[in-house]
Write a protein that holds these residues in place. Structure first.
Motif, PDB file in Angstrom:
ATOM      1  N   LEU A  80       0.824  -1.205   0.000  1.00  0.00           N
ATOM      2  CA  LEU A  80       0.000   0.000   0.000  1.00  0.00           C
ATOM      3  C   LEU A  80       0.860   1.257   0.000  1.00  0.00           C
ATOM      4  CD1 LEU A  80      -2.661  -1.184   2.583  1.00  0.00           C
ATOM      5  CD2 LEU A  80      -3.025  -0.845   0.133  1.00  0.00           C
ATOM      6  N   ALA A  81       1.942   1.236   0.795  1.00  0.00           N
ATOM      7  CA  ALA A  81       2.824   2.407   0.847  1.00  0.00           C
ATOM      8  C   ALA A  81       3.466   2.658  -0.516  1.00  0.00           C
ATOM      9  CB  ALA A  81       3.893   2.211   1.917  1.00  0.00           C
ATOM     10  N   LEU A  82       3.890   1.597  -1.174  1.00  0.00           N
ATOM     11  CA  LEU A  82       4.503   1.729  -2.498  1.00  0.00           C
ATOM     12  C   LEU A  82       3.468   2.119  -3.550  1.00  0.00           C
ATOM     13  CD1 LEU A  82       6.759  -1.438  -2.274  1.00  0.00           C
ATOM     14  CD2 LEU A  82       7.580   0.922  -2.340  1.00  0.00           C
ATOM     15  N   ASP A  83       2.297   1.536  -3.473  1.00  0.00           N
ATOM     16  CA  ASP A  83       1.212   1.849  -4.403  1.00  0.00           C
ATOM     17  C   ASP A  83       0.892   3.340  -4.360  1.00  0.00           C
ATOM     18  OD1 ASP A  83      -1.138   2.054  -5.858  1.00  0.00           O
ATOM     19  OD2 ASP A  83      -2.164   0.421  -4.834  1.00  0.00           O
ATOM     20  N   ASN A  84       0.809   3.891  -3.160  1.00  0.00           N
ATOM     21  CA  ASN A  84       0.459   5.297  -3.018  1.00  0.00           C
ATOM     22  C   ASN A  84       1.578   6.244  -3.433  1.00  0.00           C
ATOM     23  OD1 ASN A  84      -2.338   5.918  -1.590  1.00  0.00           O
ATOM     24  ND2 ASN A  84      -1.598   3.957  -0.810  1.00  0.00           N
ATOM     25  N   GLN A  85       2.754   5.694  -3.707  1.00  0.00           N
ATOM     26  CA  GLN A  85       3.843   6.486  -4.288  1.00  0.00           C
ATOM     27  C   GLN A  85       4.009   6.186  -5.774  1.00  0.00           C
ATOM     28  OE1 GLN A  85       7.497   6.797  -1.604  1.00  0.00           O
ATOM     29  NE2 GLN A  85       6.449   5.038  -0.715  1.00  0.00           N
ATOM     30  N   GLN A  86       3.063   5.429  -6.327  1.00  0.00           N
ATOM     31  CA  GLN A  86       3.066   5.051  -7.739  1.00  0.00           C
ATOM     32  C   GLN A  86       4.293   4.210  -8.114  1.00  0.00           C
ATOM     33  OE1 GLN A  86       2.423   8.529 -10.172  1.00  0.00           O
ATOM     34  NE2 GLN A  86       0.528   9.080  -9.111  1.00  0.00           N
TER      35      GLN A  86
END
Length: 327
Positions: free
Chosen positions: A244-250
């Motif tokens: 989720l953390a990586l997803d939200n940083q694209q």
């Protein structure tokens, strides 16, 4: 929902190790003789070789004794806390112990026992309360630092008016736990490297989880990565949070790798709801990363930032949105 949380299991095993060692030194000395000395005042261990670098004739320095009761009554009162049948009874006994023996060296251990009983019952508020008491009496209580950090991470959200104060407390506790663990606080008690890494992972996970709750995705990433590096096969929720953390940083390819790992680990019994969320995140990321997926599965996946499956101190997940696995 019951979720196996191997990091916490290891910590509870370590707690038994710590208390077994401490219990052997918490009983009062016989006949008023200080621990480590004979009745004549000579070192208890006779015939030992001098420590390296010591002057001839000097005995080797014994390690400092653990916390000790000053009387049999104090020791018996402490043991009542340990043998209490439930957390509430143990807390009342600890309060009485603190009042009757305000100078006792065992106060932190007493509240640590209470904290662990509340943790086993998933009472996060009481874990915070009693853990903070343990830390106030012993700022180097590693397990209290870790469990309080975890409880803070799992009960703090970006809408809390006191979120800054909670984050400051968590950073202080988790950072000090990392410092103590790196200095050998547990390995000196017999923990192996794997167990020490598991304890370190709890501290880094708490730091990353707090930032995830506060939507500080960039800050969350390095601590969550560190936790997964220390214990790569430990917990599905940890990997899902990293996704989720990586997803939200694209950072979609890296996020997909983390989601794949979360799905793999969540295939074990007890992770059914986490598995469902991880699979939804995986499907979404496959589409964003250009991998093959069906339109229907991608449409069913939660949008970036909409899911917040955060590991609680007992390994369960806290509810952030309707798509988040419930406890």
């Amino acid at each position: 929902m019951k979720i196996r949380y191997s990091l916490l299991v290891i910590m509870l095993l370590l707690a038994g190790m710590v208390f077994a060692k401490a219990g052997s030194s918490s009983a009062p000395a016989q006949n008023g003789t200080p621990a480590g000395q004979s009745a004549q005042g000579a070192p208890a261990a006779q015939g030992t070789q001098p420590a390296q670098g010591a002057q001839p004739g000097q005995a080797a320095q014994a390690p400092p004794p653990g916390p000790q009761a000053k009387s049999k009554d104090e020791y018996d009162a402490f043991m009542q806390v340990q043998s209490a049948p439930d957390a509430a009874t143990a807390e009342n006994l600890a309060l009485n112990f603190e009042t009757k023996y305000p100078q006792s060296q065992l106060k932190s251990m007493a509240y640590n026992l209470v904290m662990r009983k509340y943790q086993e019952g998933n009472n996060v508020d009481k874990v915070l309360q009693t853990g903070r008491k343990a830390i106030s009496f012993d700022p180097d209580d590693v397990q209290a630092l870790l469990l309080v950090s975890g409880a803070l991470a799992n009960t703090t959200h970006d809408t809390d008016i006191d979120k800054d104060e909670k984050q400051t407390e968590l950073k202080k506790d988790a950072s000090h736990a990392i410092e103590l663990l790196n200095a050998g606080a547990l390995t000196k008690l017999g923990a192996n490297q794997e167990q020490n890494n598991a304890a370190l992972a709890l501290a880094y996970s708490a730091l990353g989880t707090m930032d995830t709750h506060l939507h500080n995705w960039t800050a969350a990433e390095p601590n969550l990565r560190k936790a997964t590096e220390l214990t790569p096969d430990s917990d599905a929720v940890l990997w899902l949070n990293l996704a989720l953390a990586l997803d939200n940083q694209q950072k979609y390819p890296d996020a997909l790798n983390a989601a794949n790992k979360a799905v793999q680990l969540a295939s074990a019994p007890g992770y059914e709801e986490v598995l469902k969320t991880a699979q939804g995140e995986q499907a979404r990321l496959k589409q964003l990363s250009g991998s093959a997926t069906t339109p229907s599965s991608a449409a069913a996946a939660p949008k970036s930032g909409a899911t917040g499956a955060m590991p609680n101190s007992n390994g369960a997940t806290s509810t952030q949105t309707q798509t988040t696995p419930k406890k």
